[in-house]
Design an enzyme around this catalytic site. Structure first.
Site, short mmCIF file in Angstrom:
data_model
loop_
_atom_site.label_atom_id
_atom_site.label_comp_id
_atom_site.label_asym_id
_atom_site.label_seq_id
_atom_site.Cartn_x
_atom_site.Cartn_y
_atom_site.Cartn_z
N LYS A 1 9.37 10.49 -5.23
CA LYS A 1 8.79 9.14 -5.27
C LYS A 1 8.96 8.53 -6.66
O LYS A 1 9.27 7.35 -6.80
CB LYS A 1 7.30 9.21 -4.87
CG LYS A 1 7.11 9.47 -3.38
CD LYS A 1 5.67 9.83 -3.02
CE LYS A 1 5.55 10.14 -1.53
NZ LYS A 1 4.23 10.63 -1.12
N GLN B 1 -1.74 12.53 -4.20
CA GLN B 1 -0.88 13.24 -3.25
C GLN B 1 -1.67 14.35 -2.55
O GLN B 1 -2.13 15.29 -3.18
CB GLN B 1 0.35 13.82 -3.99
CG GLN B 1 1.33 14.58 -3.11
CD GLN B 1 2.14 13.67 -2.20
OE1 GLN B 1 2.63 12.63 -2.61
NE2 GLN B 1 2.29 14.08 -0.96
N ASP C 1 -1.19 3.70 -1.87
CA ASP C 1 -0.89 4.55 -0.71
C ASP C 1 -1.77 4.14 0.49
O ASP C 1 -1.56 4.63 1.61
CB ASP C 1 -1.15 6.02 -1.07
CG ASP C 1 -0.25 6.98 -0.30
OD1 ASP C 1 0.77 6.53 0.24
OD2 ASP C 1 -0.58 8.17 -0.24
#
Ligand code: NAP
Length: 286
Positions: free
Chosen positions: A53, A97, A120
């Protein structure tokens, strides 16, 4: 006739190119978008996802950093880091994450994150805003799925959609986004009875299960659109596979996402789209 491919790799490359131009425009106004990740230091898969990412971000001109949480990192240290990132005007977005190490309360970290930096789209506030139909950052993987459907002109209105999986980051928000597009949505899960018969009713199938090649072509309605969000390692196979058995599904479906090259790259594209938007909104508010 075999299904046509919903090519997430090509579309995500195009999105990244568009983002690069938007980043250039921001940089010309002294605003450099930046994404910061919080990731488990001892989880090779998470580290690899974050590396990928960050590499994509940097190719689009977005700066990035990461904070690695190891087995001796205290919960308070992670929360303090989140609060620091919330306050730091140079940080456009934060990616927490999943999964963090088990001694860390991930929910508390998500609750602590400023929703205006939740690129996110997985904090309770962002998910609540999606449920309420209010603007906000949308969850990256289902957002990528919707961008793919939209790009290929696949109409959701009036269609029966079956989403297999009800996770907070994927199945549930995917169902809500399909509902927002006026599909009639059913969510299936591990306790669903007669799953193949249910899938047979679907014009659009979203597989978000985490079970290699579970959905077979014989389960599908002819002409169904198949979105395979799964990403599974199988011992003895050199390539990761999805939740759908590609060969048999592609014989029955009208459209299908490949694995890899379907939903995965669209997730990263959505994350970066949200990061650039956060920077643009921040600049307007400055
Ligand atoms: P998860 O949290 O483990 O959720 C899996 C869901 O599948 C659960 O709701 C579970 O039901 C359901 N399920 C399990 N076995 C089932 C069965 N036999 N029949 C029907 N439903 C069943 O997984 P996730 O995080 O949503 O991820 C799902 C998959 O997507 C994984 O392969 C993951 O690697 C992949 N993924 C891909 C991306 C990407 O960017 N491409 C991003 C995130 C995840 P219960 O709720 O009843 O347990």
């Amino acid at each position: 006739m075999p299904a046509q491919l919903l090519d997430g790799k090509t579309l995500s490359n195009k999105i990244r190119e568009d983002l690069r131009l938007r980043v250039e425009a921001l940089r010309s106004r002294s605003c450099v978008p930046r994404i910061e990740a919080i990731v488990a230091a001892q989880d090779p898969a998470s580290l690899a996802y974050v590396r990928m990412k960050r590499s994509w971000a940097e190719k689009a001109g977005i700066e990035s950093g990461s904070f690695e949480v190891n087995d001796s990192t205290h919960q308070d240290a992670v929360l303090e880091h989140v609060w620091r990132l919330n306050q730091d005007a140079a940080v456009s977005g934060v990616l927490i994450q999943h999964p963090l190490p088990s001694h860390i309360d991930e929910e508390a970290c998500l609750e602590a994150l400023d929703p205006s930096k939740d690129v996110d789209g997985i904090t309770p506030t962002s998910l609540g805003r999606l449920t309420s139909g209010l603007p906000g950052f949308r969850c990256a993987t289902p957002m990528g799925i919707m961008m793919l459907l939209d790009h290929y002109g696949i109409e959701c209105q009036g269609k029966n959609a079956v989403v297999i999986g009800r996770s907070v980051i994927l199945g549930k928000p995917a169902a809500l986004m399909l509902l927002e597009k006026n599909a009639t949505v059913t969510i299936a899960h591990s306790k669903t009875a007669e799953l193949p018969a249910l899938v047979k009713t679907a014009d659009i199938v979203v597989a978000a299960v985490g079970r290699a090649e579970m959905v077979k072509g014989s389960w599908l309605k002819p002409g169904a659109v198949v979105i395979d969000a799964g990403y599974n390692k199988v011992e003895g196979r050199d390539k990761d596979v999805g939740d759908c058995e590609f060969e048999s599904c592609a014989q029955v479906a009208s459209w299908i996402t490949p694995v890899p090259g379907g939903v995965g790259p669209m997730t990263v594209a959505s994350l970066l789209e949200n990061t650039v938007r956060a920077a643009e909104v921040g600049l307007q508010g400055a």
